[in-house]
Design an enzyme around this catalytic site. Structure first.
Site, PDB file in Angstrom:
ATOM      1  N   THR A  30      11.159   3.423   2.560  1.00 21.02           N
ATOM      2  CA  THR A  30      10.126   2.880   3.438  1.00 21.02           C
ATOM      3  C   THR A  30      10.735   2.098   4.603  1.00 21.02           C
ATOM      4  OG1 THR A  30       8.405   1.171   3.491  1.00 21.02           O
ATOM      5  CG2 THR A  30      10.032   0.955   1.764  1.00 21.02           C
ATOM      6  N   ASP A  31       9.973   1.976   5.686  1.00 19.15           N
ATOM      7  CA  ASP A  31      10.433   1.141   6.816  1.00 19.15           C
ATOM      8  C   ASP A  31      10.389  -0.349   6.467  1.00 19.15           C
ATOM      9  OD1 ASP A  31       7.665   0.765   6.805  1.00 19.15           O
ATOM     10  OD2 ASP A  31       7.380   1.224   8.928  1.00 19.15           O
ATOM     11  N   GLU A  32       9.707  -0.699   5.358  1.00 19.25           N
ATOM     12  CA  GLU A  32       9.532  -2.122   5.034  1.00 19.25           C
ATOM     13  C   GLU A  32      10.856  -2.801   4.674  1.00 19.25           C
ATOM     14  OE1 GLU A  32       6.001  -2.989   2.754  1.00 19.25           O
ATOM     15  OE2 GLU A  32       5.052  -1.135   3.436  1.00 19.25           O
ATOM     16  N   TYR A  53       8.228  -5.778  -3.197  1.00 17.27           N
ATOM     17  CA  TYR A  53       8.249  -4.313  -3.054  1.00 17.27           C
ATOM     18  C   TYR A  53       9.401  -3.884  -2.154  1.00 17.27           C
ATOM     19  CZ  TYR A  53       7.117   0.234  -0.961  1.00 17.27           C
ATOM     20  OH  TYR A  53       7.194   1.512  -0.479  1.00 17.27           O
ATOM     21  N   LYS A  87      12.847  -1.697  -2.943  1.00 15.80           N
ATOM     22  CA  LYS A  87      13.196  -0.437  -2.271  1.00 15.80           C
ATOM     23  C   LYS A  87      14.545  -0.582  -1.553  1.00 15.80           C
ATOM     24  CE  LYS A  87      11.088   2.905  -1.918  1.00 15.80           C
ATOM     25  NZ  LYS A  87      10.967   4.135  -2.772  1.00 15.80           N
TER      26      LYS A  87
HETATM   27  P1  NAD Z   1       2.054   6.225  -5.178  1.00 13.89           P
HETATM   28  O1  NAD Z   1       1.976   4.852  -5.753  1.00 13.89           O
HETATM   29  O2  NAD Z   1       0.822   6.885  -4.687  1.00 13.89           O
HETATM   30  O3  NAD Z   1       2.710   7.205  -6.251  1.00 13.89           O
HETATM   31  C1  NAD Z   1       3.818   6.840  -7.022  1.00 13.89           C
HETATM   32  C2  NAD Z   1       3.966   7.865  -8.136  1.00 13.89           C
HETATM   33  O4  NAD Z   1       5.118   7.496  -8.922  1.00 13.89           O
HETATM   34  C3  NAD Z   1       2.771   7.907  -9.095  1.00 13.89           C
HETATM   35  O5  NAD Z   1       2.415   9.236  -9.367  1.00 13.89           O
HETATM   36  C4  NAD Z   1       3.295   7.215 -10.346  1.00 13.89           C
HETATM   37  O6  NAD Z   1       2.688   7.692 -11.543  1.00 13.89           O
HETATM   38  C5  NAD Z   1       4.777   7.552 -10.291  1.00 13.89           C
HETATM   39  N1  NAD Z   1       5.590   6.569 -11.008  1.00 13.89           N
HETATM   40  C6  NAD Z   1       5.532   5.212 -10.895  1.00 13.89           C
HETATM   41  N2  NAD Z   1       6.407   4.643 -11.740  1.00 13.89           N
HETATM   42  C7  NAD Z   1       7.047   5.661 -12.382  1.00 13.89           C
HETATM   43  C8  NAD Z   1       8.056   5.717 -13.359  1.00 13.89           C
HETATM   44  N3  NAD Z   1       8.597   4.596 -13.868  1.00 13.89           N
HETATM   45  N4  NAD Z   1       8.486   6.923 -13.786  1.00 13.89           N
HETATM   46  C9  NAD Z   1       7.953   8.053 -13.287  1.00 13.89           C
HETATM   47  N5  NAD Z   1       6.963   8.066 -12.373  1.00 13.89           N
HETATM   48  C10 NAD Z   1       6.521   6.883 -11.930  1.00 13.89           C
HETATM   49  O7  NAD Z   1       3.149   6.120  -4.031  1.00 13.89           O
HETATM   50  P2  NAD Z   1       3.242   6.873  -2.643  1.00 13.89           P
HETATM   51  O8  NAD Z   1       2.474   6.107  -1.638  1.00 13.89           O
HETATM   52  O9  NAD Z   1       2.969   8.316  -2.834  1.00 13.89           O
HETATM   53  O10 NAD Z   1       4.791   6.649  -2.310  1.00 13.89           O
HETATM   54  C11 NAD Z   1       5.767   7.577  -2.758  1.00 13.89           C
HETATM   55  C12 NAD Z   1       7.132   7.130  -2.290  1.00 13.89           C
HETATM   56  O11 NAD Z   1       7.150   7.036  -0.857  1.00 13.89           O
HETATM   57  C13 NAD Z   1       7.547   5.750  -2.813  1.00 13.89           C
HETATM   58  O12 NAD Z   1       8.919   5.783  -3.115  1.00 13.89           O
HETATM   59  C14 NAD Z   1       7.263   4.813  -1.638  1.00 13.89           C
HETATM   60  O13 NAD Z   1       8.132   3.699  -1.673  1.00 13.89           O
HETATM   61  C15 NAD Z   1       7.568   5.736  -0.475  1.00 13.89           C
HETATM   62  N6  NAD Z   1       6.847   5.426   0.777  1.00 13.89           N
HETATM   63  C16 NAD Z   1       5.484   5.271   0.779  1.00 13.89           C
HETATM   64  C17 NAD Z   1       4.828   5.022   1.979  1.00 13.89           C
HETATM   65  C18 NAD Z   1       3.317   4.885   2.042  1.00 13.89           C
HETATM   66  O14 NAD Z   1       2.765   4.575   3.103  1.00 13.89           O
HETATM   67  N7  NAD Z   1       2.593   5.131   0.968  1.00 13.89           N
HETATM   68  C19 NAD Z   1       5.552   4.921   3.179  1.00 13.89           C
HETATM   69  C20 NAD Z   1       6.944   5.089   3.125  1.00 13.89           C
HETATM   70  C21 NAD Z   1       7.589   5.341   1.936  1.00 13.89           C
HETATM   71  P1  TYD Z   2      -1.206  -1.596   2.873  1.00 11.73           P
HETATM   72  O1  TYD Z   2      -2.059  -0.383   2.943  1.00 11.73           O
HETATM   73  O2  TYD Z   2      -1.203  -2.400   1.619  1.00 11.73           O
HETATM   74  O3  TYD Z   2       0.264  -1.155   3.301  1.00 11.73           O
HETATM   75  P2  TYD Z   2       1.586  -2.095   3.594  1.00 11.73           P
HETATM   76  O4  TYD Z   2       1.335  -3.454   3.113  1.00 11.73           O
HETATM   77  O5  TYD Z   2       2.638  -1.394   2.787  1.00 11.73           O
HETATM   78  O6  TYD Z   2       1.798  -2.002   5.072  1.00 11.73           O
HETATM   79  O7  TYD Z   2      -1.644  -2.570   4.049  1.00 11.73           O
HETATM   80  C1  TYD Z   2      -1.642  -2.150   5.395  1.00 11.73           C
HETATM   81  C2  TYD Z   2      -1.984  -3.368   6.235  1.00 11.73           C
HETATM   82  O8  TYD Z   2      -3.339  -3.746   5.947  1.00 11.73           O
HETATM   83  C3  TYD Z   2      -1.130  -4.576   5.915  1.00 11.73           C
HETATM   84  O9  TYD Z   2      -0.894  -5.322   7.112  1.00 11.73           O
HETATM   85  C4  TYD Z   2      -1.992  -5.402   4.982  1.00 11.73           C
HETATM   86  C5  TYD Z   2      -3.401  -5.091   5.450  1.00 11.73           C
HETATM   87  N1  TYD Z   2      -4.441  -5.113   4.393  1.00 11.73           N
HETATM   88  C6  TYD Z   2      -5.588  -5.890   4.590  1.00 11.73           C
HETATM   89  O10 TYD Z   2      -5.764  -6.554   5.615  1.00 11.73           O
HETATM   90  N2  TYD Z   2      -6.517  -5.900   3.585  1.00 11.73           N
HETATM   91  C7  TYD Z   2      -6.364  -5.208   2.433  1.00 11.73           C
HETATM   92  O11 TYD Z   2      -7.257  -5.276   1.541  1.00 11.73           O
HETATM   93  C8  TYD Z   2      -5.189  -4.393   2.259  1.00 11.73           C
HETATM   94  C9  TYD Z   2      -4.977  -3.604   1.012  1.00 11.73           C
HETATM   95  C10 TYD Z   2      -4.256  -4.385   3.280  1.00 11.73           C
END
Ligand code: NAD
Ligand code: TYD
Length: 350
Positions: free
Chosen positions: A131-133, A156, A160
Site C-alpha cells: 500500500t501507499d500508506e 496497519y 505492511k
Molecule cells: P480485504 O480485507 O478485502 O481482503 C483480505 C483477504 O485476506 C480476505 O479474503 C481475508 O479472508 C484474507 N486473509 C486475512 N487474513 C488472512 C490470513 N491470516 N490467512 C489467509 N488469508 C487471510 O483486503 P483488500 O482491500 O482486498 O486488500 C488486499 C491487499 O491489497 C492487502 O495486502 C492490502 O494491504 C493491499 N492494498 C489494499 C488497498 C485498498 O485500497 N483496499 C490499497 C493498496 C493495497
Molecule cells: P478508508 O476507506 O478506511 O481507507 P484508508 O484509511 O486506508 O485511506 O478511509 C478513506 C478515508 O475516509 C480516510 O481518510 C478515512 C475516511 N473515513 C471517514 O471519514 N469515515 C469513515 O467512516 C471511514 C471508514 C473512513
C-alpha cells in the site's frame, strides 16, 4: 502450464485478481488460498468457482505446517500475495492481529517459497502487494515515489511496511526473486463496507448518517480496482526482480468532496430529490493518527511497463454504486451479525 498461488483471493482486490487470471490465463492453474476471515467471502468468487483451472484452499498464512504442505503439494511457480488485515480502524482496535497476519504470515510465505524453490529460482516470482500508506502522510504538495522513505503512522501501515522490508530482505539476502507494488486507495465492487465508499453507499441507502472523520479534509488518491488488477497482471509478468512499482489513479479527492459526489450519484440512482443524501453527512471525532494526504506518482509503471488507469472517477463511482444497488443480498449477508457489533464499537466512540 504454470501453477500460481494467489493469497487473499476471497477479499476485495484478490477476487478481482483471481477473476482476471482465471479468465485470461486458461493455461495457468490458479490456487486461491484464503482463511475466510470476516473480509473473505466465497460469494466474491462465484464467477470462477466451477472453472477447471481454479482451486480454493481454506488456510491461514500464519500456519507454518499448512503453508509448507501446500507448497509441496502444488509446486507453485509464482505467488501473488494479497492476504492481509487491511483496515486502519481495525488496526487501531487490535494491532496484534495485524502483526500476526501481515508480518508473520508474509515471512512464513517467503520462507516456504525460498525452501520450495531452493534448487533453482529460475522462472519463479514472489509478488508482494502493498500500500501507499507505508510512505506516511503528505502535506498539500508532492507525491510518493518508489524512492520515498518509509514513514508508516498507523498499526496497519506499520505492519505492511514491516512486511515490505522482509520481502526485500529475502531478495537481498537469499536472492529470492521478488517484486513489490504499492498502490493507492482502491474502490469498486465487492469492497467490505468498513471502508469509506461502500460504507457510505450502504448508509445512504438506509438513510443512516454518513460518518466523516474530522472536517473531511483528508485526501486520498482513488483507483478503480480492476485497474489495480491490470497493473498486478503487468507487473507479475513484466516487472523486474527486486523492483518496486507505485500504482495510483492520479485522482485525488478530499473525503468531503468525494462523499458529496457520491451523494449526487445516489440521489439520481435512488430517484431522490437533489440534496437528500447529502443531509446524512455527519462529521465525527477524527480517526487517531489520521494521515492527511496520500498521492502516488506512478510514472515508473506508466513509462517502463506502459500501464495507465482506464476509467474516469465519476464513471467508476457510478458503476460501483450500481453494483452495490444490484447486489443487495451480498451486502445484507455481510452487514448482519458481527458487522453490527464492529460498527457499534467503532462509531459509538464518537
Ligand atoms: P480485504 O480485507 O478485502 O481482503 C483480505 C483477504 O485476506 C480476505 O479474503 C481475508 O479472508 C484474507 N486473509 C486475512 N487474513 C488472512 C490470513 N491470516 N490467512 C489467509 N488469508 C487471510 O483486503 P483488500 O482491500 O482486498 O486488500 C488486499 C491487499 O491489497 C492487502 O495486502 C492490502 O494491504 C493491499 N492494498 C489494499 C488497498 C485498498 O485500497 N483496499 C490499497 C493498496 C493495497
Ligand atoms: P478508508 O476507506 O478506511 O481507507 P484508508 O484509511 O486506508 O485511506 O478511509 C478513506 C478515508 O475516509 C480516510 O481518510 C478515512 C475516511 N473515513 C471517514 O471519514 N469515515 C469513515 O467512516 C471511514 C471508514 C473512513
Amino acid at each position: 502450464m504454470k501453477t500460481i498461488l494467489i493469497t487473499g483471493g476471497a477479499g476485495f482486490i484478490g477476487s478481482h485478481v483471481v477473476d482476471l487470471f482465471v479468465e485470461k490465463y486458461p493455461n495457468y492453474q490458479i490456487v486461491n488460498l484464503d482463511a475466510l476471515t470476516y473480509a473473505g467471502n466465497l460469494e466474491n468468487l462465484k464467477h470462477v468457482a466451477e472453472k477447471s483451472n481454479y482451486i480454493f484452499e481454506k488456510e491461514d498464512i500464519t500456519n507454518v505446517d499448512a503453508i509448507n504442505r501446500l507448497f509441496a503439494k502444488y509446486q507453485f511457480d509464482g505467488v501473488i500475495h494479497l492476504a492481509a488485515e487491511s483496515h486502519v480502524d481495525r488496526s487501531i482496535l487490535d494491532p496484534l492481529s495485524f502483526v500476526k497476519t501481515n508480518v508473520l504470515g508474509t515471512v512464513n510465505l517467503l520462507h516456504a517459497a525460498k525452501e520450495s524453490w531452493k534448487s533453482s529460482f529460475e522462472g519463479k516470482r514472489f509478488y508482494h502487494i502493498s500500500t501507499d500508506e507505508v510512505y506516511g502522510s503528505l502535506s498539500c504538495e508532492g507525491k510518493f515515489k518508489e524512492t520515498t522513505s518509509y514513514d508508516p503512522r498507523s498499526p496497519y501501515s506499520a505492519s505492511k511496511a514491516s512486511s515490505d522490508h522482509f520481502v526485500r530482505a529475502f531478495y537481498h539476502t537469499f536472492h529470492l526473486p521478488i517484486v513489490v507494488s504499492n498502490c493507492s486507495n482502491n474502490y469498486g465492487a465487492r469492497q467490505f463496507p468498513e471502508k469509506l465508499i461502500p460504507l457510505a453507499i450502504n448508509n445512504i441507502k438506509y438513510n443512516k448518517p454518513i460518518p466523516i472523520y474530522g472536517k473531511g479534509a483528508n485526501v486520498r488518491d482513488w483507483l478503480y480496482v480492476k485497474d489495480h488488477a491490470s497493473a498486478i497482471d503487468l507487473i507479475f509478468h513484466q516487472g523486474s526482480d527486486g523492483e518496486t512499482y507505485n500504482i495510483g489513479g492520479n485522482n485525488e479527492w478530499t473525503n468531503i468532496d468525494l462523499i458529496r459526489l457520491l451523494c449526487e450519484i445516489m440521489d439520481k440512482k435512488l430517484g431522490r430529490s437533489a440534496g437528500t443524501s447529502a443531509r446524512l453527512i455527519t462529521f465525527i471525532t477524527d480517526r487517531a493518527g489520521h494521515d492527511l494526504r496520500y498521492a502516488i506518482d506512478s510514472s515508473k509503471l506508466q513509462q517502463e511497463l506502459g500501464w495507465k488507469p482506464s476509467l474516469q472517477f465519476a464513471e467508476g463511482l457510478e458503476k460501483t454504486v450500481e453494483w452495490y444497488l444490484d447486489n443487495e443480498v451480498w451486502m445484507t449477508n455481510i452487514t448482519t451479525g458481527a458487522y453490527q457489533q464492529y460498527y457499534e464499537k467503532l462509531y459509538k466512540l464518537n
